[in-house]
Motif scaffolding. Structure first.
Motif, PDB file in Angstrom:
ATOM      1  N   THR A   1       8.229   5.276   1.243  1.00 52.60           N
ATOM      2  CA  THR A   1       6.859   4.734   1.217  1.00 52.60           C
ATOM      3  C   THR A   1       6.439   4.359  -0.202  1.00 52.60           C
ATOM      4  O   THR A   1       5.407   3.693  -0.380  1.00 52.60           O
TER       5      THR A   1
ATOM      6  N   PHE B   1       7.828   2.205  -1.961  1.00 53.84           N
ATOM      7  CA  PHE B   1       7.894   0.745  -2.034  1.00 53.84           C
ATOM      8  C   PHE B   1       6.627   0.112  -1.449  1.00 53.84           C
ATOM      9  O   PHE B   1       6.154  -0.925  -1.931  1.00 53.84           O
ATOM     10  N   ILE B   2       6.085   0.749  -0.397  1.00 57.82           N
ATOM     11  CA  ILE B   2       4.848   0.238   0.202  1.00 57.82           C
ATOM     12  C   ILE B   2       3.693   0.372  -0.785  1.00 57.82           C
ATOM     13  O   ILE B   2       2.905  -0.566  -0.989  1.00 57.82           O
ATOM     14  N   TRP B   3       3.611   1.550  -1.413  1.00 58.43           N
ATOM     15  CA  TRP B   3       2.552   1.770  -2.403  1.00 58.43           C
ATOM     16  C   TRP B   3       2.709   0.826  -3.590  1.00 58.43           C
ATOM     17  O   TRP B   3       1.714   0.322  -4.119  1.00 58.43           O
ATOM     18  N   ALA B   4       3.963   0.591  -4.011  1.00 60.80           N
ATOM     19  CA  ALA B   4       4.205  -0.339  -5.116  1.00 60.80           C
ATOM     20  C   ALA B   4       3.725  -1.744  -4.750  1.00 60.80           C
ATOM     21  O   ALA B   4       3.113  -2.446  -5.573  1.00 60.80           O
ATOM     22  N   ALA B   5       3.993  -2.146  -3.508  1.00 57.55           N
ATOM     23  CA  ALA B   5       3.547  -3.466  -3.056  1.00 57.55           C
ATOM     24  C   ALA B   5       2.024  -3.550  -3.041  1.00 57.55           C
ATOM     25  O   ALA B   5       1.439  -4.582  -3.426  1.00 57.55           O
ATOM     26  N   VAL B   6       1.366  -2.469  -2.606  1.00 54.08           N
ATOM     27  CA  VAL B   6      -0.102  -2.434  -2.593  1.00 54.08           C
ATOM     28  C   VAL B   6      -0.658  -2.562  -4.004  1.00 54.08           C
ATOM     29  O   VAL B   6      -1.623  -3.291  -4.259  1.00 54.08           O
TER      30      VAL B   6
ATOM     31  N   VAL C   1       0.856  -3.932  -6.649  1.00 58.69           N
ATOM     32  CA  VAL C   1       1.104  -5.295  -7.140  1.00 58.69           C
ATOM     33  C   VAL C   1       0.081  -6.268  -6.551  1.00 58.69           C
ATOM     34  O   VAL C   1      -0.478  -7.121  -7.258  1.00 58.69           O
ATOM     35  N   LEU C   2      -0.173  -6.131  -5.242  1.00 59.35           N
ATOM     36  CA  LEU C   2      -1.145  -7.010  -4.580  1.00 59.35           C
ATOM     37  C   LEU C   2      -2.543  -6.811  -5.165  1.00 59.35           C
ATOM     38  O   LEU C   2      -3.261  -7.791  -5.433  1.00 59.35           O
ATOM     39  N   THR C   3      -2.918  -5.563  -5.381  1.00 54.50           N
ATOM     40  CA  THR C   3      -4.232  -5.265  -5.956  1.00 54.50           C
ATOM     41  C   THR C   3      -4.358  -5.856  -7.352  1.00 54.50           C
ATOM     42  O   THR C   3      -5.388  -6.440  -7.710  1.00 54.50           O
TER      43      THR C   3
ATOM     44  N   TRP D   1      -2.738  -8.395  -8.561  1.00 52.99           N
ATOM     45  CA  TRP D   1      -2.814  -9.854  -8.453  1.00 52.99           C
ATOM     46  C   TRP D   1      -4.225 -10.296  -8.071  1.00 52.99           C
ATOM     47  O   TRP D   1      -4.757 -11.264  -8.621  1.00 52.99           O
TER      48      TRP D   1
END
Length: 767
Positions: free
Chosen positions: A735, A737-742, A744-746, A748
């Protein structure tokens, strides 16, 4: 009672002098109408007792900050019998700027020429008598740090306070001397007190003076029409400031004799700063120092000597730990040498707390009271107090280390380093000063945000101050960390505690950077701060700080904590029909039923519905911590006794759950909670809504109700997100990776939001 006021620049040694004068008589309150600290005490070595008031550190008497307004109003309105102006001898010319302003007030005055020892150590000399003749007020050379000259200072001030003094100004021969004299005559005729001071401030067109003396303002405006300076034009405030500095430079430089007049020599502080404030190594050095503090406070294996050399435990050595000598030895060693903080904690708990409370518990049990009364006193009150007071030593040891860093001048360097790093992201180093104060207590830290000029930066700083764990949260960190090590047999308590503190710091920095680039975006104000010279903290002052901390902690333990534990015990022993329940029926109590309703909310955090029948105890502890963070461990201790009576097998644990660590282990046994859930529990309590006192302070300090409501939501959301991330990543590594994606999205979205806001601003304000 005679009253003396201490006035001076920040870092001039004013607080050290105040502590030296007042000692144990000092007490802290708030100035009427504001929440800036007010320190008062009594000096008892003169012919009669003298009340000493420590005014906030200021650079001038102009109303730019709340501190300056407080100091100014106190001297003008409260009319102290004498003002003791503390002047840093190593920075004479800068400090005398404030002196020339105080001299204009009709109040007896004495100059305390402080840090004279530091100046002489550098080979420089200052002629105090010549300075006294030039100023026209008494000058006494002192060293507040070493305590020299203090009695002479107070005797001189006591003599001076009996005499009337009229204000005089260094501007009497300047370009505005005629205007100041005319305004003074007009104010004098109106019966205005301290007419000289007010006339100078009116010439500067001081906002407070303009509102109070509107008739006299006309004289200044008429004079301004006929006046023009080649450099400052009609900016009278700048003209007066320049005149003060010129007078100081021309008239007082002769009283100083420099050892090296031409060549600049680096001081020891300068040499230390080359290393400690290095642009690359400054932060790593700070982290190493921080880890050393936690290791000295919490480690049960000092310098990891036990792991390195594999020492034998006391049991293997055949030592009887039941005997007094064995118990005493176990406070220092058991397979490894304990750190100083752990040794002090063991001595306190094994010899003092256990003896005193054990005697009291036996006395209550043999008193013949009814069973419910014995349960209320022993399980509801005493066990809660024992659990909280057992953490007093590590709190004081940790506070001692932080006080040493602050008093030595090192903490000011950390603010300087962080300012250099984060200014480009909209955060100044000045904001980090109250954040760092949060390690001691969130209340004065939030009050200290008044030094921040920008309201948006103040709001962002107040919101993240609770992330810097205060002493009240230390029992949670220590108890849960110790229980993880003891129950699961992995890790080190000092490493876990240190990691949680770092987590709070990182979360605070990320959160404030996010706010300063979105909802609380604004200009980053300049950060100007004089770095004080490094010096060894005074033992007397450190002990005074520790005594104040201990008094505050014990007072809270015997008021808020006792009240809370009684409420917890009552709610856990009565049903909704108000029928009394024995311990074994705790799951039918009001407390259990209400907590079970809330339990699902905490499931993503690891201490919700996934736990066993008694999983609701973590919900109770977390909610009770909103009143006072010490309540968390007190609640565990109170409920642990009930769980034992309900048939819970604790194995080798003491059946009374006599320490906070044992109480947490009882919770682990009862609920089956894992390490990720325990770490998430720590993180939630570190970052959620702080105690009631801190919440009340935040409400008073924030600019409006909307900001306060947003702050409450921010605390809840932050704690929920941080704790959820820790639990999910700790339970299922992927998970991350999911938090990392969140993240990065935040990031951006933040960048996109900032660009659009900037473009909109540019379009509305074309060049």
């Amino acid at each position: 009672m005679i009253r003396f006021a201490l006035a001076g620049n920040p870092n001039c040694g004013k607080t050290t002098l105040f502590n030296g004068l007042t000692g144990s008589t000092a007490h802290v309150g708030n100035w009427p109408g504001v929440t800036v600290d007010k320190k008062e005490g009594v000096y008892k070595r003169c012919e009669e007792p003298i009340a000493v008031v420590d005014l906030p550190g200021i650079y001038s008497l102009s109303p730019y900050t709340p501190e300056e307004v407080i100091a100014r109003n106190y001297v003008l309105d409260e009319k102290p019998d004498c003002v003791i102006n503390i002047v840093d001898a190593t920075n004479l010319e800068r400090n005398l700027y404030l002196t020339t302003q105080i001299m204009e007030i009709d109040v007896p005055m004495v100059i305390a020429l402080n840090m004279i020892d530091a100046m002489e150590k550098n080979g420089d000399k200052i002629d105090a008598k010549a300075l006294e003749e030039k100023l026209g007020v008494p000058v006494v050379a002192i060293s507040a740090l070493k305590g020299t000259g203090i009695h002479e200072l107070m005797e001189r001030a006591y003599t001076v306070c009996k005499e009337e003094r009229k204000g005089r100004t260094v501007l009497e021969s300047g370009a505005l001397a005629h205007l100041i004299t005319d305004v003074k005559i007009a104010l004098d005729g109106q019966g205005v007190k301290n007419p000289l001071f007010h006339s100078v401030k009116l010439a500067e067109q001081d906002e407070l003076e303009v509102n109070e003396h509107k008739d006299a303002v006309k004289m200044v405006e008429e004079f301004k029409k006929t006046f023009k300076d080649d450099v400052f034009g009609s900016d009278f405030e700048a003209l007066i400031a320049d005149a003060r500095y010129k007078y100081i430079s021309e008239n007082f430089s002769s009283v100083i004799t420099k050892k090296n007049k031409e060549k600049f020599t680096s001081t020891k502080s300068d040499k230390a700063d080359k290393v400690l404030t290095h642009k690359i190594w400054g932060i790593p050095i700070f982290l190493v120092i921080l880890f050393a503090i936690f290791h000295l406070t919490f480690s049960e294996d000092f310098l990891y000597l036990g792991k390195i050399f594999g020492f034998s435990s006391l049991e293997e050595l055949g030592v009887d730990t039941e005997a007094f000598g064995g118990t005493l030895l176990a406070c220092f060693y058991d397979g490894a040498i304990f750190s100083p903080g752990v040794i002090i904690n063991n001595l306190w708990n094994n010899i003092i707390v256990e003896y005193c409370f054990g005697w009291l518990i036996n006395l209550i049990e043999s008193s013949g009271m009814s069973g419910w009364a014995i349960g209320l006193l022993n399980d509801g009150v005493i066990e809660g107090l024992k659990a909280v007071l057992s953490f007093l030593p590590p709190i004081l040891v940790l506070f001692l280390f932080f006080s040493i860093l602050e008093d030595s001048g090192y903490m000011a360097r950390i603010a300087f380093i962080l300012d250099r790093m984060f200014r480009k992201f909209g955060l100044s180093g000045r904001a980090f000063l109250p954040m760092i104060m949060g390690f001691g207590c969130s209340v004065p830290a939030m009050i200290n945000t008044r030094t921040l000029a920008d309201d948006k930066e103040r709001t962002a700083t107040i919101r993240v101050i609770p992330f810097f764990s205060c002493g009240a949260k230390l029992p949670i960190l220590t108890a849960v960390s110790g229980a993880i090590v003891a129950y699961f047999g992995i890790g080190n308590a000092d490493l876990i505690t240190y990691s949680m503190y770092l987590l709070g710091i990182v979360a605070a920095i990320l959160a404030v950077l996010l706010m300063r680039n979105t909802s609380l975006k604004g200009e980053t104000p300049p950060f100007i701060m004089e770095l004080p010279a490094y010096h060894a903290p005074q033992f007397k002052n450190l002990m005074a700080h520790l005594w104040d901390k201990a008094k505050h902690f014990i007072k809270k333990a015997f008021t808020i904590i006792i009240a809370s534990t009684i409420v917890i015990w009552v709610l856990s022993h009565f049903s909704f029909s108000w029928g009394f329940l024995e311990d074994e029926y705790i799951d039918q109590s009001i407390l259990a039923q209400l907590s079970m309703l809330l339990q699902p909310i905490f499931t993503p955090l690891g201490f919700g519905s996934q736990l066993g029948a008694f999983g609701w105890v973590f919900v109770v502890a977390a909610i009770s911590g909103l009143i006072a963070k010490e309540n968390v461990i007190a609640t565990f201790a109170t409920l642990a006794a009930c769980l034992v009576a309900s048939g819970l097998e604790l194995g080798s644990l003491d059946i009374a759950a006599e320490s906070g660590i044992d109480a947490v282990q009882a919770m682990i046994t009862a609920t089956g909670i894992g390490i990720p859930g325990l770490l998430a529990f720590i993180a939630f309590n570190m970052t959620t809504i702080p105690c009631f006192a801190a919440v009340a302070t935040a409400k008073a300090e924030l600019i409006n109700k909307k900001s306060f409501n947003g702050t409450l939501i921010f605390w809840l959301a932050s704690s929920y997100i941080v704790a959820s991330a820790i639990y999910t990543i700790g339970s299922w590594w992927w998970t991350a990776f999911i938090w990392a994606a969140v993240i990065v999205l935040t990031t951006w979205l933040v960048i996109l939001y900032s660009k659009r806001a900037k473009n909109k601003l540019d379009n509305n304000n074309p060049v």
